[in-house]
Design a protein around this motif. Structure first.
Motif, PDB file in Angstrom:
ATOM      1  N   LYS A 181       0.838  -1.200   0.000  1.00  0.00           N
ATOM      2  CA  LYS A 181       0.000   0.000   0.000  1.00  0.00           C
ATOM      3  C   LYS A 181       0.878   1.256   0.000  1.00  0.00           C
ATOM      4  CE  LYS A 181      -3.403  -0.060   2.899  1.00  0.00           C
ATOM      5  NZ  LYS A 181      -4.158   0.070   4.151  1.00  0.00           N
ATOM      6  N   ALA A 182       1.934   1.267   0.806  1.00  0.00           N
ATOM      7  CA  ALA A 182       2.856   2.406   0.833  1.00  0.00           C
ATOM      8  C   ALA A 182       3.526   2.576  -0.533  1.00  0.00           C
ATOM      9  CB  ALA A 182       3.907   2.214   1.928  1.00  0.00           C
ATOM     10  N   LEU A 183       3.851   1.454  -1.169  1.00  0.00           N
ATOM     11  CA  LEU A 183       4.471   1.511  -2.495  1.00  0.00           C
ATOM     12  C   LEU A 183       3.527   2.151  -3.514  1.00  0.00           C
ATOM     13  CD1 LEU A 183       7.036   0.746  -4.054  1.00  0.00           C
ATOM     14  CD2 LEU A 183       5.969  -1.466  -4.538  1.00  0.00           C
ATOM     15  N   ILE A 184       2.262   1.801  -3.452  1.00  0.00           N
ATOM     16  CA  ILE A 184       1.269   2.410  -4.351  1.00  0.00           C
ATOM     17  C   ILE A 184       1.182   3.914  -4.108  1.00  0.00           C
ATOM     18  CG2 ILE A 184      -1.249   2.672  -4.571  1.00  0.00           C
ATOM     19  CD1 ILE A 184      -1.507  -0.248  -4.857  1.00  0.00           C
ATOM     20  N   HIS A 185       1.303   4.311  -2.841  1.00  0.00           N
ATOM     21  CA  HIS A 185       1.224   5.731  -2.497  1.00  0.00           C
ATOM     22  C   HIS A 185       2.466   6.486  -2.942  1.00  0.00           C
ATOM     23  CE1 HIS A 185      -2.123   5.277   0.752  1.00  0.00           C
ATOM     24  NE2 HIS A 185      -2.387   4.634  -0.365  1.00  0.00           N
ATOM     25  N   ILE A 186       3.447   5.770  -3.452  1.00  0.00           N
ATOM     26  CA  ILE A 186       4.623   6.398  -4.068  1.00  0.00           C
ATOM     27  C   ILE A 186       4.476   6.378  -5.591  1.00  0.00           C
ATOM     28  CG2 ILE A 186       7.115   6.165  -4.479  1.00  0.00           C
ATOM     29  CD1 ILE A 186       7.294   5.043  -1.564  1.00  0.00           C
ATOM     30  N   THR A 187       4.147   5.205  -6.148  1.00  0.00           N
ATOM     31  CA  THR A 187       4.137   5.069  -7.608  1.00  0.00           C
ATOM     32  C   THR A 187       3.028   5.875  -8.273  1.00  0.00           C
ATOM     33  OG1 THR A 187       2.830   3.019  -7.497  1.00  0.00           O
ATOM     34  CG2 THR A 187       5.242   2.793  -7.607  1.00  0.00           C
ATOM     35  N   ARG A 188       1.836   5.837  -7.721  1.00  0.00           N
ATOM     36  CA  ARG A 188       0.716   6.553  -8.360  1.00  0.00           C
ATOM     37  C   ARG A 188       0.932   8.065  -8.408  1.00  0.00           C
ATOM     38  NH1 ARG A 188      -4.561   3.387  -5.932  1.00  0.00           N
ATOM     39  NH2 ARG A 188      -4.289   1.451  -7.120  1.00  0.00           N
ATOM     40  N   PRO A 189       1.247   8.712  -7.272  1.00  0.00           N
ATOM     41  CA  PRO A 189       1.472  10.165  -7.347  1.00  0.00           C
ATOM     42  C   PRO A 189       2.660  10.530  -8.245  1.00  0.00           C
ATOM     43  CG  PRO A 189       1.195   9.492  -5.055  1.00  0.00           C
ATOM     44  CD  PRO A 189       1.269   8.243  -5.886  1.00  0.00           C
ATOM     45  N   ALA A 190       3.688   9.682  -8.247  1.00  0.00           N
ATOM     46  CA  ALA A 190       4.850   9.959  -9.107  1.00  0.00           C
ATOM     47  C   ALA A 190       4.433   9.942 -10.574  1.00  0.00           C
ATOM     48  CB  ALA A 190       5.946   8.933  -8.848  1.00  0.00           C
TER      49      ALA A 190
END
Length: 195
Positions: A74-83
């Motif tokens: 979930k934390a990874l998604i919160h990095i990849t999507r906004p990027a």
């Protein structure tokens, strides 16, 4: 965890280079990883029923690991999507200072994940204290990066707000990802020492 390491690293490099194509791939990869973790989490009951027939401790361990993996992804998604959204919407890229800070963070994250992946593969958790020291140094680096960003905001108030928000999001989610990875590692240590 190896896939998390790969996605995290490639995402940061793609943000630095403003590579939309790679960022899109990393969003897809992180989404897939998150869905797998979520499916495992919400499909836990049949697995627990099978495990508890043999060993309740194994069932407890499985619940913890599934939950920690879900939080890491979930934390990874919160990095990849906004990027990806940032670069895809043609917003101003990160400053050189932000890139230097994130490269330092990325190097430390990669070293920690390499150690974690090695420990998980070998089931030898004797370096857990070293990982904790590395994590603490990473957290110090993150704190310094956030302070640097706050100074930059005061020094150059006309800087890109969106790039600053992305930068802070990456730092905060990296911290969350590392906390959950450490919890995962600790669960594995406790389980293997009890087994």
């Amino acid at each position: 965890m190896q896939e998390v390491t790969r996605i995290y690293n490639r995402t940061l490099v793609a943000v630095f280079k403003e590579n939309r194509k790679v960022l899109k791939e990393m969003v897809q990869s992180s989404d897939k990883l998150f869905e797998e973790a979520r499916d495992r989490k919400y499909g836990i009951m049949p697995t627990l029923r099978r495990l508890q027939q043999c060993d309740i401790d194994t069932g407890h361990f499985y619940v913890q690991v599934v939950d920690y993996l879900s939080e890491v992804t979930k934390a990874l998604i919160h990095i990849t999507r906004p990027a990806y959204e940032h670069i895809n919407n043609n917003h101003e890229g990160l400053t050189k200072e932000q890139i230097v800070d994130l490269m330092r963070v990325n190097d430390q994250v990669e070293a920690i994940f390499d150690k974690i992946n090695d420990m998980l593969a070998t089931k030898d958790f004797s370096d857990l204290d070293l990982v904790l020291e590395m994590r603490d140094k990473l957290f110090d680096t993150i704190v310094e990066a956030i302070k640097s960003q706050l100074r930059r905001i005061n020094d150059v108030p006309s800087g890109s707000t969106r790039a600053g928000v992305l930068y802070l999001t990456i730092l905060n989610e990296t911290k969350t990802m590392m906390l959950q990875s450490r919890n995962l590692l600790k669960s594995c240590l406790l389980y293997t020492s009890d087994a």
